[in-house]
Design a protein around this motif. Sequence first.
Motif, short mmCIF file in Angstrom:
data_model
loop_
_atom_site.label_atom_id
_atom_site.label_comp_id
_atom_site.label_asym_id
_atom_site.label_seq_id
_atom_site.Cartn_x
_atom_site.Cartn_y
_atom_site.Cartn_z
N UNK A 270 0.83 -1.20 0.00
CA UNK A 270 0.00 0.00 0.00
C UNK A 270 0.87 1.24 0.00
N UNK A 271 1.93 1.21 0.79
CA UNK A 271 2.92 2.27 0.79
C UNK A 271 4.15 1.73 1.50
N UNK B 209 6.43 0.37 4.07
CA UNK B 209 6.21 -0.36 5.32
C UNK B 209 4.78 -0.86 5.53
N UNK B 210 3.94 -0.85 4.52
CA UNK B 210 2.58 -1.35 4.68
C UNK B 210 2.26 -2.39 3.60
N UNK C 241 -0.48 -5.35 2.52
CA UNK C 241 -1.80 -5.93 2.77
C UNK C 241 -1.94 -7.18 1.92
N UNK D 245 4.59 -3.48 8.54
CA UNK D 245 3.43 -4.22 9.02
C UNK D 245 2.88 -5.10 7.91
#
Lengths: 411, 153
Positions: B25-26, B28-29, B31, B80
């Motif tokens: 998503x960006x 460090x993210x 999904x 994450x």
Amino acid sequence: MHNSEEFKIPIGPQHPSLKEPVSFSVALKGEKIMGVGIRLGYNHRGIEKACEERTYIQDIYLVERTCGICSHSHATCFAQGVEDIAGIEVPIRARYLRTLVGELERIHSHLLWLGVAGHEIGFDTLLMYSWRDREVVMDILAMLTGNRVNYGINTLGGVRRDINAKQIKEVLKAVDALEERTKYYIEIASQETTVIKRLSGVGVLSKEDAVRLGAVGPTARASGVERDIRRDDPYAAYAEIKFDVITDNHNDVYGRTVVRLKELMECYKIIRQVLSNLPEGPVSVKVPRKIPAGETLSRYEAPRGEDVHYIKANGTEKPERVKIRAPTLANIQAVKRMLEDRYLADMPIVIAAIDPCFSCTDRLISLERLESKKKEIMPWVNLHAYSIEWHRKRGVDFTKLNKKWLRYFKS
Amino acid sequence: MAREENIVQELNSKFSFLEGKIRIQRQRRIFLEVELAHFKELFEYALKNMKFSLLSAMTGLDEGVNLGCIYHLASDDGVTLNIKATFPKENPQIQTITGYFPAAEIYERELIDLFGIEVQGLGPGNRYPLTDDWPKDEFPLRKDWKAKGGQDA
């Protein structure tokens, strides 16, 4: 206390100053805590559901009221999540101002905690003076944002108020004064034997347990877990600022005190950097009312630890889903561990050590004999007095220290 | 974003069922979506082999015919991994993850109360966050639930 009989003690649930009033059910044998049951949810207000029924702009003010102390933490966490989904580039000056208010909030929270901790161990002079000092930062927050708490400084796309040269001067003056005071508190914590004796070995949480139980914030860092969202997953202006992540290896309430005091020194460092490098430019950009479909996870290092917001947008002006995980929820399992096999007299300070909002509301403890079901009532104020007397008999007495401090501040 | 891309690559090569289901998503993210049947295998791998050692949160979702749960895992370097599992609303069942993360207990109780998700293997304990006398068949965070308002409603 009767040594041979087992008691089950309900504590709570009314703690109105906590964001989550909590009820502890403590199994006790003599003075030893055998086990702790925790019931949460007494102050569940349905904020997540309410967010789905309101616009993003309304939600900022709603999530800001999740907590009275970490209000800026929640508002920033939410705003930066929505901005992330919408692909909005927040002006750099606004990111710096969010950082400034965030650190001022941390100072106010940590000083508040220091006072509560002092009170719980019978060191009330510390309470009086740390809360007097806290007024300095509250005044600064009121000057910058218009409010002492629930600052309302955030908006989608930036902040609502700029800072001027005169205000910068005032903030720096306050930071100098507070730094001086904090140095003295650190001296007290590191040299005063009564404080060290009372807090050491109380509420122990090993590093392994802290990791296993998912502890966050100063609670985790005082058990040697080097974890800080500001450094690990930087937001606002933290990627451009130099600061240390404070950890400690005492693994107890003493360690938690040291971590918070040293973190205060880092706050001053961060604020000075923010103000001396404050970029020029606008403080907000316009954000459309409708946010395009998407999802994100926003993280923020609140004074008590990691604050997490999950936001899902569906293309309308209202979010599809907002999930808030406040740091206290992550530390609940750790509290259970800290209390097990410890003395009842340490309960007030152990609970206070993870959460700075354990305030002076009138809570009742009713003692129930497990065999006869006969109840005795012990108000919180009596448990507090019992805790202080219990330690006084064992040589930890703050009477002299309270007097000594009063003399210091009079001179 | 080398670190994120490496994670995606590792997951894709290890689990063929994740093909096209992972999204950065960006920075460090990450999904991703997984079917419930594959969840355990993927979850254990992320924990043991990829150093996602912190459970940041668990989010329940109502997506119409399906309910969902996102497990927000984090590593020490700030990345994450958000694993979403969905399951039918008629039979919303997941397995407890308290064996891996004891702190998940409170998050799972929240899913039970607010979404009516059944969590298998979760031991006895106090409910959270609704009151003890809350109606058994009302789940406030489901989309069809509306606040009634007022005491006499």
